[in-house]
Each structure stands twice: as structure tokens, then as C-alpha cells.
Design a protein around this motif. Sequence first.
Motif, PDB file in Angstrom:
ATOM      1  N   ASN A 136       0.833  -1.203   0.000  1.00  0.00           N
ATOM      2  CA  ASN A 136       0.000   0.000   0.000  1.00  0.00           C
ATOM      3  C   ASN A 136       0.866   1.250   0.000  1.00  0.00           C
ATOM      4  O   ASN A 136       1.803   1.371   0.792  1.00  0.00           O
ATOM      5  N   GLY A 137       0.552   2.189  -0.887  1.00  0.00           N
ATOM      6  CA  GLY A 137       1.304   3.428  -0.984  1.00  0.00           C
ATOM      7  C   GLY A 137       2.327   3.428  -2.101  1.00  0.00           C
ATOM      8  O   GLY A 137       2.838   4.485  -2.478  1.00  0.00           O
ATOM      9  N   TRP A 138       2.627   2.248  -2.650  1.00  0.00           N
ATOM     10  CA  TRP A 138       3.592   2.151  -3.749  1.00  0.00           C
ATOM     11  C   TRP A 138       2.854   2.219  -5.083  1.00  0.00           C
ATOM     12  O   TRP A 138       1.780   1.649  -5.246  1.00  0.00           O
ATOM     13  N   THR A 139       3.460   2.922  -6.034  1.00  0.00           N
ATOM     14  CA  THR A 139       2.898   3.021  -7.371  1.00  0.00           C
ATOM     15  C   THR A 139       3.886   2.433  -8.369  1.00  0.00           C
ATOM     16  O   THR A 139       4.972   2.982  -8.561  1.00  0.00           O
ATOM     17  N   PRO A 140       3.536   1.322  -9.012  1.00  0.00           N
ATOM     18  CA  PRO A 140       4.433   0.725 -10.010  1.00  0.00           C
ATOM     19  C   PRO A 140       4.298   1.446 -11.349  1.00  0.00           C
ATOM     20  O   PRO A 140       3.568   1.020 -12.246  1.00  0.00           O
ATOM     21  N   TRP A 141       5.014   2.573 -11.462  1.00  0.00           N
ATOM     22  CA  TRP A 141       4.830   3.452 -12.615  1.00  0.00           C
ATOM     23  C   TRP A 141       5.007   2.727 -13.950  1.00  0.00           C
ATOM     24  O   TRP A 141       4.303   3.018 -14.924  1.00  0.00           O
ATOM     25  N   ALA A 142       5.937   1.815 -14.015  1.00  0.00           N
ATOM     26  CA  ALA A 142       6.215   1.126 -15.276  1.00  0.00           C
ATOM     27  C   ALA A 142       5.066   0.223 -15.712  1.00  0.00           C
ATOM     28  O   ALA A 142       5.063  -0.271 -16.849  1.00  0.00           O
ATOM     29  N   TYR A 143       4.086   0.016 -14.822  1.00  0.00           N
ATOM     30  CA  TYR A 143       2.974  -0.889 -15.133  1.00  0.00           C
ATOM     31  C   TYR A 143       1.631  -0.172 -15.199  1.00  0.00           C
ATOM     32  O   TYR A 143       0.596  -0.824 -15.339  1.00  0.00           O
ATOM     33  N   GLN A 144       1.645   1.154 -15.102  1.00  0.00           N
ATOM     34  CA  GLN A 144       0.393   1.893 -15.051  1.00  0.00           C
ATOM     35  C   GLN A 144      -0.463   1.675 -16.290  1.00  0.00           C
ATOM     36  O   GLN A 144      -1.686   1.522 -16.191  1.00  0.00           O
ATOM     37  N   ALA A 145       0.159   1.667 -17.455  1.00  0.00           N
ATOM     38  CA  ALA A 145      -0.612   1.472 -18.694  1.00  0.00           C
ATOM     39  C   ALA A 145      -1.264   0.092 -18.709  1.00  0.00           C
ATOM     40  O   ALA A 145      -2.433  -0.057 -19.117  1.00  0.00           O
ATOM     41  N   ARG A 146      -0.549  -0.916 -18.254  1.00  0.00           N
ATOM     42  CA  ARG A 146      -1.114  -2.263 -18.216  1.00  0.00           C
ATOM     43  C   ARG A 146      -2.238  -2.366 -17.186  1.00  0.00           C
ATOM     44  O   ARG A 146      -3.243  -3.053 -17.419  1.00  0.00           O
ATOM     45  N   VAL A 147      -2.075  -1.664 -16.054  1.00  0.00           N
ATOM     46  CA  VAL A 147      -3.114  -1.667 -15.028  1.00  0.00           C
ATOM     47  C   VAL A 147      -4.380  -0.987 -15.560  1.00  0.00           C
ATOM     48  O   VAL A 147      -5.497  -1.506 -15.391  1.00  0.00           O
ATOM     49  N   GLU A 148      -4.195   0.161 -16.200  1.00  0.00           N
ATOM     50  CA  GLU A 148      -5.343   0.897 -16.737  1.00  0.00           C
ATOM     51  C   GLU A 148      -6.053   0.107 -17.832  1.00  0.00           C
ATOM     52  O   GLU A 148      -7.273   0.199 -17.995  1.00  0.00           O
ATOM     53  N   ALA A 149      -5.282  -0.677 -18.591  1.00  0.00           N
ATOM     54  CA  ALA A 149      -5.868  -1.498 -19.653  1.00  0.00           C
ATOM     55  C   ALA A 149      -6.385  -2.831 -19.126  1.00  0.00           C
ATOM     56  O   ALA A 149      -6.892  -3.663 -19.894  1.00  0.00           O
ATOM     57  N   LYS A 150      -6.257  -3.042 -17.818  1.00  0.00           N
ATOM     58  CA  LYS A 150      -6.710  -4.254 -17.139  1.00  0.00           C
ATOM     59  C   LYS A 150      -5.977  -5.512 -17.604  1.00  0.00           C
ATOM     60  O   LYS A 150      -6.517  -6.623 -17.527  1.00  0.00           O
ATOM     61  N   HIS A 151      -4.743  -5.321 -18.047  1.00  0.00           N
ATOM     62  CA  HIS A 151      -3.904  -6.470 -18.393  1.00  0.00           C
ATOM     63  C   HIS A 151      -3.182  -6.999 -17.144  1.00  0.00           C
ATOM     64  O   HIS A 151      -2.802  -8.166 -17.100  1.00  0.00           O
ATOM     65  N   SER A 157      -1.009  -5.107  -0.304  1.00  0.00           N
ATOM     66  CA  SER A 157      -0.779  -5.697   1.013  1.00  0.00           C
ATOM     67  C   SER A 157      -0.270  -4.607   1.945  1.00  0.00           C
ATOM     68  O   SER A 157       0.158  -3.534   1.501  1.00  0.00           O
ATOM     69  N   ASP A 158      -0.299  -4.887   3.241  1.00  0.00           N
ATOM     70  CA  ASP A 158       0.039  -3.869   4.234  1.00  0.00           C
ATOM     71  C   ASP A 158       1.532  -3.569   4.319  1.00  0.00           C
ATOM     72  O   ASP A 158       1.932  -2.455   4.642  1.00  0.00           O
ATOM     73  N   ASP A 159       2.357  -4.578   4.068  1.00  0.00           N
ATOM     74  CA  ASP A 159       3.793  -4.375   4.239  1.00  0.00           C
ATOM     75  C   ASP A 159       4.579  -5.369   3.389  1.00  0.00           C
ATOM     76  O   ASP A 159       3.995  -6.218   2.693  1.00  0.00           O
ATOM     77  N   LEU A 160       5.901  -5.259   3.449  1.00  0.00           N
ATOM     78  CA  LEU A 160       6.765  -6.122   2.659  1.00  0.00           C
ATOM     79  C   LEU A 160       6.576  -7.605   2.989  1.00  0.00           C
ATOM     80  O   LEU A 160       6.435  -8.419   2.060  1.00  0.00           O
ATOM     81  N   PRO A 161       6.595  -8.024   4.272  1.00  0.00           N
ATOM     82  CA  PRO A 161       6.409  -9.452   4.558  1.00  0.00           C
ATOM     83  C   PRO A 161       5.110 -10.015   3.976  1.00  0.00           C
ATOM     84  O   PRO A 161       5.100 -11.119   3.423  1.00  0.00           O
ATOM     85  N   ALA A 162       4.014  -9.254   4.098  1.00  0.00           N
ATOM     86  CA  ALA A 162       2.732  -9.723   3.570  1.00  0.00           C
ATOM     87  C   ALA A 162       2.779  -9.830   2.053  1.00  0.00           C
ATOM     88  O   ALA A 162       2.228 -10.771   1.463  1.00  0.00           O
ATOM     89  N   MET A 163       3.437  -8.875   1.399  1.00  0.00           N
ATOM     90  CA  MET A 163       3.540  -8.908  -0.060  1.00  0.00           C
ATOM     91  C   MET A 163       4.366 -10.108  -0.527  1.00  0.00           C
ATOM     92  O   MET A 163       4.014 -10.796  -1.487  1.00  0.00           O
TER      93      MET A 163
END
Length: 271
Positions: A136-151, A157-163
Motif C-alpha cells: 500500500n502506498g507504492w505506485t508501479p509506474w512502469a505498469y500503469q498502462a497495463r493496469v489501466e488497460a486491465k492487463h 498488502s500492508d507491508d513487505l512481509p505480507a507482499m
Amino acid sequence: MKHKLVCTIALVFLANTAHAQTYVVGVENLAFMPHYSTDKQGNYCGFAREVLDLFAATAGIQFDYRPLSGERLLAALLQGEVDFKYPDNPTWAQGQKAGKNLSYSQAVVNYVDGVLVPPMRQGQGVDKLQRLAIVNGWTPWAYQARVEAKHTQLIASDDLPAMIKLALRKDADGAYFNIVVASYYLDNIRAQPGALVFDPKLPFTRGTFNLSSSRHPQLIQRFDQFLIEQHEQIAKLKDKYQVEANLDSEFMGMEQWKVDALKRQKAKQTH
């Protein structure tokens, strides 16, 4: 060879410490080793602490570290509650910073944010990355286009261990994070080295950690000079903490002991 970085307080005092000017550095209250962390007693530690303490000692000042959440940290900087913020970067939170007169240092350290996958998935390509775990709070900029296109679907997740658990349980196809920090966690905290590996064939982002201030541009300039004058000492600290481990090589994100082992293996194959 693995090594464990130990949080230590390296306060260096000059002869006139009692009269030194004290400044408050707002820092992230986050387990982000080897870059930085806050121990159980609330002490800030890691690579960043050693660099900032070294600057304070050479400048004849003192730093008081104030660990804050990421959101609270930016607000504290913009409201003048802290003198400095670390880490920061001119490209972060530009909307919130608009109209604010902030000064940024030169780069203290380089970083890479990318995707870690199970070894068997390495090199399969971005089209296979349908579920991407993030904190939570991180933005994977290199994947924004794929996220917006629903690919690609983001799974927060709350933190690194959970992720990391999401990726290890295969509830996600990969995990997006700072690759040095994620690798350190897997190797030294979770004790599962190699369970997830950085995939350099997937999109990743390079950036820098900088020191910022809204109140002390002169000290930012002084810090820049420090980065030049103490270049060799800072390089030794980078090597000690492995904060830039192989970021410009084919072994990007790997700890040095792994790199050495792979190089030995390659050498045997060529003879």
C-alpha cells in the motif's frame, strides 16, 4: 558470504558538541534495510543513518531523527515541522509539493524498483504478469498502462512481509518493490535466499534517494559539497551495506556472495 547488518547508533561528537546547532531530520518509520530502519527502541539506523551522521560530524552540527509514517513525513516537511526529509526525490508527490519552495540535494544513493518472481517464472515476459503484488502506498509506474488497460491486476498488502507471502504462495505472479530491500529481506530476515528473484526482463524503474529541505537551502548546498568531498567514505558505506549491489550489472539485485558463486560457476564452464 552472507552478512547481517546490525542497527547501531553512530553518534559522532565534535569538541564543541554541546554548542552545536541541532536540526530535525524527518525519516521514514519503516523497516527498509539495508537503507534504513527503526529498531525497537526507536533508534534510526542503517546506511542512511551513517551517511547523515558523517555529514553532521563534518559540518559541526547535530541531527535529531524523527521517524514518521510516509504520509505524515511529507506533511511534516511541508508544514515546517522538520528541517529535512530523507529520503526524498523531486519527482515524488509533485501535486502535494506544488508551489512549495523545496531544495533537494544531489543523489545520495541509486535504487531500482522492479518485480521479483519465483525462479521458474523468470524471463517469461510481461504478458504472464497478470497479478502484481504491491505494498500500500507504492505506485508501479512502469505498469500503469497495463493496469489501466486491465492487463495487470494490482494486489495490495500492508507491508513487505505480507507482499512477499502473496508471491511465495502464488497468489500473485510477482512482487513489486525496491529490489535490494526485498532481496535483503528474503536472504536475512525470512532466510529464504533465492525464493524470489529479480526479473530484469520485466519493466523496472531507476531512481535516487535525496535529502530535501524547505528551510535550509544553504545546508543542502553544504551537503552536496560533502557528497563530493567524502565520496570515498560514502562508497565504503555503500559497499558495507550493499545498497547499490550490482545495480549496473547482469547480476542486478543479487547479494555479492551470490554473484561470486555464479561467477565461479561460469568460470568452471569456460575451462
